[in-house]
Motif scaffolding. Structure first.
Motif, PDB file in Angstrom:
ATOM      1  N   UNK A  59      31.213  65.944  56.932  1.00 26.11           N
ATOM      2  CA  UNK A  59      30.250  65.160  56.150  1.00 26.11           C
ATOM      3  C   UNK A  59      29.041  65.996  55.751  1.00 26.11           C
ATOM      4  N   UNK A  60      28.523  66.800  56.668  1.00 24.19           N
ATOM      5  CA  UNK A  60      27.344  67.615  56.351  1.00 24.19           C
ATOM      6  C   UNK A  60      27.678  68.714  55.352  1.00 24.19           C
ATOM      7  N   UNK A  61      28.885  69.252  55.428  1.00 27.49           N
ATOM      8  CA  UNK A  61      29.279  70.294  54.471  1.00 27.49           C
ATOM      9  C   UNK A  61      29.401  69.715  53.066  1.00 27.49           C
ATOM     10  N   UNK A  62      29.989  68.536  52.964  1.00 30.33           N
ATOM     11  CA  UNK A  62      30.113  67.904  51.655  1.00 30.33           C
ATOM     12  C   UNK A  62      28.750  67.483  51.122  1.00 30.33           C
ATOM     13  N   UNK A  63      27.899  66.996  52.009  1.00 33.57           N
ATOM     14  CA  UNK A  63      26.548  66.613  51.598  1.00 33.57           C
ATOM     15  C   UNK A  63      25.779  67.826  51.092  1.00 33.57           C
ATOM     16  N   UNK A  64      25.915  68.940  51.786  1.00 37.60           N
ATOM     17  CA  UNK A  64      25.210  70.150  51.369  1.00 37.60           C
ATOM     18  C   UNK A  64      25.682  70.613  49.998  1.00 37.60           C
ATOM     19  N   UNK A  83      22.399  62.108  55.734  1.00 32.57           N
ATOM     20  CA  UNK A  83      23.695  61.797  56.318  1.00 32.57           C
ATOM     21  C   UNK A  83      23.718  61.986  57.833  1.00 32.57           C
ATOM     22  N   UNK A  84      22.729  62.675  58.383  1.00 25.18           N
ATOM     23  CA  UNK A  84      22.791  62.993  59.811  1.00 25.18           C
ATOM     24  C   UNK A  84      21.598  62.506  60.627  1.00 25.18           C
ATOM     25  N   UNK A  85      20.387  62.756  60.185  1.00 24.96           N
ATOM     26  CA  UNK A  85      19.209  62.470  61.012  1.00 24.96           C
ATOM     27  C   UNK A  85      19.022  60.971  61.296  1.00 24.96           C
ATOM     28  N   UNK A  86      19.069  60.081  60.296  1.00 22.04           N
ATOM     29  CA  UNK A  86      18.890  58.652  60.606  1.00 22.04           C
ATOM     30  C   UNK A  86      19.923  58.131  61.597  1.00 22.04           C
ATOM     31  N   UNK A  87      21.164  58.580  61.447  1.00 22.61           N
ATOM     32  CA  UNK A  87      22.210  58.145  62.373  1.00 22.61           C
ATOM     33  C   UNK A  87      21.932  58.672  63.772  1.00 22.61           C
ATOM     34  N   UNK A  88      21.483  59.925  63.850  1.00 20.77           N
ATOM     35  CA  UNK A  88      21.176  60.515  65.151  1.00 20.77           C
ATOM     36  C   UNK A  88      20.048  59.759  65.843  1.00 20.77           C
TER      37      UNK A  88
END
Length: 205
Positions: A59-64, A83-88
């Motif tokens: 997900x992070x690779x596609x987002x980047x 895609x990552x921080x709010x979920x974390x």
């Protein structure tokens, strides 16, 4: 295209992507291809293939990639953050609560209920990719598509071959095939050009 749209699109994909990883692909596809049209289906499938072959969360690779394509480095930062921080942060805040009720029948029922939905979403996305590839290939190539699909399924499910290895082999084969085809086309053009020059020389003589 605005940074807010990039953030909203990947925030929704991240916050609703139960299980992470491949289960988020239909959500990213819905945002990036169908809703905002940042990329088309062909480019999306190429990104999925490359992201699977590289290490790290898909997900992070596609987002980047999508963020960088739209808004450069700052766009990539926004999409990765969304895609990552709010979920974390949400998971850290709810970790104690979830751990306390991990044996609850209600929680187990919710988990069991969402899994078939994810399976259907993945199946629909796979079908869309296959149908588009089926329409694009020539008639003589459809047999190859069927054989490649069956062989890939056997290697992944029965023999437990790593998807990265399978994708690397397919990409290498596609590269060699493309190189061979380009050489053949250059040879044909060269021969045609030579015949044209010979004809012109004969006429002028």
């Amino acid at each position: 295209m605005s940074y807010g749209q990039l953030f909203n699109g990947f925030f929704r994909a991240g916050i609703l992507g139960y299980g992470g990883g491949p289960s988020m692909l239909p959500l990213i596809h819905a945002e990036a291809v169908k809703k905002y049209r940042w990329i088309d289906d062909e480019e999306f499938s190429d990104i999925v293939a490359l992201a699977n072959a590289l290490p790290g969360p898909i997900a992070t690779k596609m987002a980047a990639y999508i963020g960088y394509k739209q808004k450069g480095f700052l766009g990539a930062f926004v999409t990765i953050f969304a895609v990552s921080i709010p979920v974390l942060v949400l998971m850290i805040g709810l970790l104690g609560f979830l751990f306390q009720f991990r044996h609850s029948p209600i929680v187990k029922g919710m988990v069991a209920g969402i899994q078939p939905v994810i399976g259907v979403m993945m199946a629909v996305l796979a079908y869309e990719f296959f149908s588009k590839a089926w329409k694009q290939v020539e008639k003589r190539g459809k047999t190859f598509v069927i054989l490649l699909t069956v062989a890939s399924s056997i290697l992944l499910t029965v023999l437990s071959v790593s998807p990265a290895i399978l994708i690397a082999v397919v990409l290498a084969g596609a590269f060699l095939f493309s190189t061979r085809k380009q050489r053949a086309e250059r040879k044909v053009r060269s021969e045609a050009s030579y015949e044209t020059d010979q004809t012109s020389t004969e006429r002028s003589g």
